[in-house]
Motif scaffolding. Structure first.
Motif, PDB file in Angstrom:
ATOM      1  N   ARG A  67      36.840 -89.953  21.662  1.00 45.38           N
ATOM      2  CA  ARG A  67      36.461 -89.197  20.458  1.00 45.38           C
ATOM      3  C   ARG A  67      35.139 -88.458  20.633  1.00 45.38           C
ATOM      4  O   ARG A  67      34.955 -87.382  20.081  1.00 45.38           O
ATOM      5  CB  ARG A  67      36.349 -90.144  19.256  1.00 45.38           C
ATOM      6  N   PHE A  68      34.216 -89.041  21.364  1.00 43.54           N
ATOM      7  CA  PHE A  68      32.883 -88.453  21.567  1.00 43.54           C
ATOM      8  C   PHE A  68      32.757 -87.931  22.986  1.00 43.54           C
ATOM      9  O   PHE A  68      33.335 -88.490  23.918  1.00 43.54           O
ATOM     10  CB  PHE A  68      31.794 -89.502  21.341  1.00 43.54           C
ATOM     11  N   THR A  69      31.961 -86.859  23.146  1.00 47.44           N
ATOM     12  CA  THR A  69      31.684 -86.312  24.467  1.00 47.44           C
ATOM     13  C   THR A  69      30.196 -86.043  24.600  1.00 47.44           C
ATOM     14  O   THR A  69      29.620 -85.318  23.777  1.00 47.44           O
ATOM     15  CB  THR A  69      32.462 -85.010  24.707  1.00 47.44           C
ATOM     16  N   ILE A  70      29.595 -86.626  25.625  1.00 44.23           N
ATOM     17  CA  ILE A  70      28.183 -86.377  25.919  1.00 44.23           C
ATOM     18  C   ILE A  70      28.086 -85.282  26.970  1.00 44.23           C
ATOM     19  O   ILE A  70      28.899 -85.223  27.904  1.00 44.23           O
ATOM     20  CB  ILE A  70      27.480 -87.671  26.395  1.00 44.23           C
ATOM     21  N   SER A  71      27.109 -84.400  26.799  1.00 39.67           N
ATOM     22  CA  SER A  71      26.903 -83.332  27.771  1.00 39.67           C
ATOM     23  C   SER A  71      25.426 -82.938  27.752  1.00 39.67           C
ATOM     24  O   SER A  71      24.673 -83.397  26.902  1.00 39.67           O
ATOM     25  CB  SER A  71      27.782 -82.113  27.449  1.00 39.67           C
ATOM     26  N   ARG A  72      25.050 -82.103  28.690  1.00 38.60           N
ATOM     27  CA  ARG A  72      23.659 -81.664  28.756  1.00 38.60           C
ATOM     28  C   ARG A  72      23.581 -80.265  29.331  1.00 38.60           C
ATOM     29  O   ARG A  72      24.448 -79.841  30.107  1.00 38.60           O
ATOM     30  CB  ARG A  72      22.825 -82.624  29.593  1.00 38.60           C
ATOM     31  N   ASP A  73      22.527 -79.543  28.948  1.00 41.60           N
ATOM     32  CA  ASP A  73      22.229 -78.230  29.488  1.00 41.60           C
ATOM     33  C   ASP A  73      20.806 -78.306  30.013  1.00 41.60           C
ATOM     34  O   ASP A  73      19.851 -78.209  29.228  1.00 41.60           O
ATOM     35  CB  ASP A  73      22.385 -77.161  28.407  1.00 41.60           C
ATOM     36  N   ASN A  74      20.651 -78.498  31.294  1.00 38.42           N
ATOM     37  CA  ASN A  74      19.315 -78.677  31.858  1.00 38.42           C
ATOM     38  C   ASN A  74      18.472 -77.412  31.775  1.00 38.42           C
ATOM     39  O   ASN A  74      17.249 -77.479  31.730  1.00 38.42           O
ATOM     40  CB  ASN A  74      19.403 -79.172  33.301  1.00 38.42           C
ATOM     41  N   ALA A  75      19.110 -76.263  31.737  1.00 37.35           N
ATOM     42  CA  ALA A  75      18.361 -75.010  31.601  1.00 37.35           C
ATOM     43  C   ALA A  75      17.722 -74.902  30.224  1.00 37.35           C
ATOM     44  O   ALA A  75      16.698 -74.229  30.062  1.00 37.35           O
ATOM     45  CB  ALA A  75      19.283 -73.823  31.841  1.00 37.35           C
ATOM     46  N   LYS A  76      18.332 -75.566  29.243  1.00 39.09           N
ATOM     47  CA  LYS A  76      17.806 -75.548  27.874  1.00 39.09           C
ATOM     48  C   LYS A  76      17.102 -76.838  27.500  1.00 39.09           C
ATOM     49  O   LYS A  76      16.687 -77.009  26.355  1.00 39.09           O
ATOM     50  CB  LYS A  76      18.947 -75.284  26.886  1.00 39.09           C
ATOM     51  N   ASN A  77      16.993 -77.763  28.449  1.00 36.92           N
ATOM     52  CA  ASN A  77      16.353 -79.060  28.173  1.00 36.92           C
ATOM     53  C   ASN A  77      16.973 -79.743  26.963  1.00 36.92           C
ATOM     54  O   ASN A  77      16.262 -80.294  26.105  1.00 36.92           O
ATOM     55  CB  ASN A  77      14.839 -78.885  27.937  1.00 36.92           C
ATOM     56  N   THR A  78      18.292 -79.716  26.871  1.00 39.54           N
ATOM     57  CA  THR A  78      18.964 -80.243  25.689  1.00 39.54           C
ATOM     58  C   THR A  78      20.145 -81.138  26.069  1.00 39.54           C
ATOM     59  O   THR A  78      20.918 -80.810  26.971  1.00 39.54           O
ATOM     60  CB  THR A  78      19.448 -79.103  24.780  1.00 39.54           C
ATOM     61  N   LEU A  79      20.225 -82.238  25.342  1.00 37.42           N
ATOM     62  CA  LEU A  79      21.332 -83.191  25.448  1.00 37.42           C
ATOM     63  C   LEU A  79      22.192 -83.051  24.202  1.00 37.42           C
ATOM     64  O   LEU A  79      21.662 -82.797  23.110  1.00 37.42           O
ATOM     65  CB  LEU A  79      20.761 -84.612  25.539  1.00 37.42           C
ATOM     66  N   TYR A  80      23.497 -83.212  24.359  1.00 38.61           N
ATOM     67  CA  TYR A  80      24.412 -83.057  23.232  1.00 38.61           C
ATOM     68  C   TYR A  80      25.313 -84.280  23.084  1.00 38.61           C
ATOM     69  O   TYR A  80      25.565 -85.010  24.048  1.00 38.61           O
ATOM     70  CB  TYR A  80      25.301 -81.829  23.416  1.00 38.61           C
ATOM     71  N   LEU A  81      25.817 -84.448  21.860  1.00 37.08           N
ATOM     72  CA  LEU A  81      26.873 -85.423  21.611  1.00 37.08           C
ATOM     73  C   LEU A  81      27.866 -84.779  20.655  1.00 37.08           C
ATOM     74  O   LEU A  81      27.555 -84.585  19.475  1.00 37.08           O
ATOM     75  CB  LEU A  81      26.317 -86.718  21.018  1.00 37.08           C
ATOM     76  N   GLN A  82      29.025 -84.418  21.174  1.00 36.55           N
ATOM     77  CA  GLN A  82      30.106 -83.886  20.345  1.00 36.55           C
ATOM     78  C   GLN A  82      30.906 -85.056  19.809  1.00 36.55           C
ATOM     79  O   GLN A  82      31.434 -85.860  20.593  1.00 36.55           O
ATOM     80  CB  GLN A  82      30.998 -82.959  21.168  1.00 36.55           C
ATOM     81  N   MET A  83      31.009 -85.137  18.496  1.00 34.80           N
ATOM     82  CA  MET A  83      31.690 -86.259  17.852  1.00 34.80           C
ATOM     83  C   MET A  83      32.889 -85.736  17.069  1.00 34.80           C
ATOM     84  O   MET A  83      32.711 -84.952  16.125  1.00 34.80           O
ATOM     85  CB  MET A  83      30.734 -87.008  16.923  1.00 34.80           C
ATOM     86  N   ASN A  84      34.067 -86.136  17.469  1.00 34.72           N
ATOM     87  CA  ASN A  84      35.307 -85.730  16.805  1.00 34.72           C
ATOM     88  C   ASN A  84      36.000 -86.946  16.202  1.00 34.72           C
ATOM     89  O   ASN A  84      35.706 -88.084  16.557  1.00 34.72           O
ATOM     90  CB  ASN A  84      36.240 -85.050  17.804  1.00 34.72           C
ATOM     91  N   SER A  85      36.939 -86.677  15.300  1.00 35.47           N
ATOM     92  CA  SER A  85      37.712 -87.753  14.656  1.00 35.47           C
ATOM     93  C   SER A  85      36.791 -88.843  14.131  1.00 35.47           C
ATOM     94  O   SER A  85      37.013 -90.040  14.350  1.00 35.47           O
ATOM     95  CB  SER A  85      38.712 -88.340  15.653  1.00 35.47           C
ATOM     96  N   LEU A  86      35.785 -88.432  13.407  1.00 33.00           N
ATOM     97  CA  LEU A  86      34.783 -89.380  12.928  1.00 33.00           C
ATOM     98  C   LEU A  86      35.376 -90.363  11.927  1.00 33.00           C
ATOM     99  O   LEU A  86      36.281 -90.019  11.149  1.00 33.00           O
ATOM    100  CB  LEU A  86      33.604 -88.637  12.309  1.00 33.00           C
ATOM    101  N   LYS A  87      34.847 -91.575  11.969  1.00 29.95           N
ATOM    102  CA  LYS A  87      35.287 -92.651  11.103  1.00 29.95           C
ATOM    103  C   LYS A  87      34.098 -93.158  10.280  1.00 29.95           C
ATOM    104  O   LYS A  87      32.948 -93.021  10.711  1.00 29.95           O
ATOM    105  CB  LYS A  87      35.829 -93.803  11.950  1.00 29.95           C
ATOM    106  N   PRO A  88      34.355 -93.769   9.131  1.00 31.65           N
ATOM    107  CA  PRO A  88      33.245 -94.321   8.339  1.00 31.65           C
ATOM    108  C   PRO A  88      32.371 -95.286   9.140  1.00 31.65           C
ATOM    109  O   PRO A  88      31.150 -95.331   8.920  1.00 31.65           O
ATOM    110  CB  PRO A  88      33.966 -95.035   7.196  1.00 31.65           C
ATOM    111  N   GLU A  89      32.956 -96.004  10.071  1.00 31.90           N
ATOM    112  CA  GLU A  89      32.170 -96.947  10.868  1.00 31.90           C
ATOM    113  C   GLU A  89      31.262 -96.263  11.890  1.00 31.90           C
ATOM    114  O   GLU A  89      30.470 -96.933  12.561  1.00 31.90           O
ATOM    115  CB  GLU A  89      33.079 -97.958  11.583  1.00 31.90           C
ATOM    116  N   ASP A  90      31.363 -94.938  12.015  1.00 33.36           N
ATOM    117  CA  ASP A  90      30.424 -94.191  12.863  1.00 33.36           C
ATOM    118  C   ASP A  90      29.127 -93.879  12.123  1.00 33.36           C
ATOM    119  O   ASP A  90      28.180 -93.346  12.719  1.00 33.36           O
ATOM    120  CB  ASP A  90      31.058 -92.883  13.338  1.00 33.36           C
ATOM    121  N   THR A  91      29.077 -94.189  10.833  1.00 34.34           N
ATOM    122  CA  THR A  91      27.868 -93.935  10.044  1.00 34.34           C
ATOM    123  C   THR A  91      26.691 -94.716  10.613  1.00 34.34           C
ATOM    124  O   THR A  91      26.760 -95.941  10.772  1.00 34.34           O
ATOM    125  CB  THR A  91      28.096 -94.327   8.579  1.00 34.34           C
ATOM    126  N   ALA A  92      25.617 -94.012  10.929  1.00 28.51           N
ATOM    127  CA  ALA A  92      24.438 -94.625  11.558  1.00 28.51           C
ATOM    128  C   ALA A  92      23.369 -93.558  11.768  1.00 28.51           C
ATOM    129  O   ALA A  92      23.640 -92.360  11.621  1.00 28.51           O
ATOM    130  CB  ALA A  92      24.801 -95.257  12.894  1.00 28.51           C
TER     131      ALA A  92
END
Length: 123
Positions: A67-92
């Motif tokens: 459901r989740f995908t972690i990725s990064r763009d080192n040229a932009k100094n940025t880390l990402y977390l794409q979260m799909n099919s979210l569930k109430p238990e992902d609340t945090a």
């Protein structure tokens, strides 16, 4: 030392998607493996996902795999977390961190935490 700032959290309905970002200061971001953790009210901070310095390898907690995908763009100094099919238990509150130990998925294996970004999933 790397400083991290998370963003992208919000309120979303179950089944929806969000993309979190973690902006890093400093010129050494591309040399660090990184990770995402989350902490729900009354619970300990738990591992979500991690990625190597190059982005070539990643791994996930069983609860988010597929459901989740972690990725990064080192040229932009940025880390990402794409979260799909979210569930109430992902609340945090979601935090990004720099890996400080070679192995492990405990909070002690990461550091330089950002301030976190709130994700709330309604049912």
């Amino acid at each position: 030392q790397v400083q991290l700032v998370e963003s992208g959290g919000g309120l979303v309905q179950a089944g929806g998607s969000l993309r979190l970002s973690c902006a890093a200061s400093g010129r050494t971001f591309s040399t660090y493996a990184m990770g995402w953790f989350r902490q729900a009210p009354g619970k300990e901070r738990e591992f979500v996902a991690a990625i190597s310095w190059s982005g070539g390898s990643s791994y996930y907690a069983d609860s988010v795999a597929g459901r989740f995908t972690i990725s990064r763009d080192n040229a932009k100094n940025t880390l990402y977390l794409q979260m799909n099919s979210l569930k109430p238990e992902d609340t945090a509150v979601y935090y990004c961190g720099v890996r400080t130990r070679l192995f492990g998925t405990d909070t002690a294996d990461f550091g330089s935490w950002g301030q976190g970004t709130q994700v709330t999933v309604s049912s």
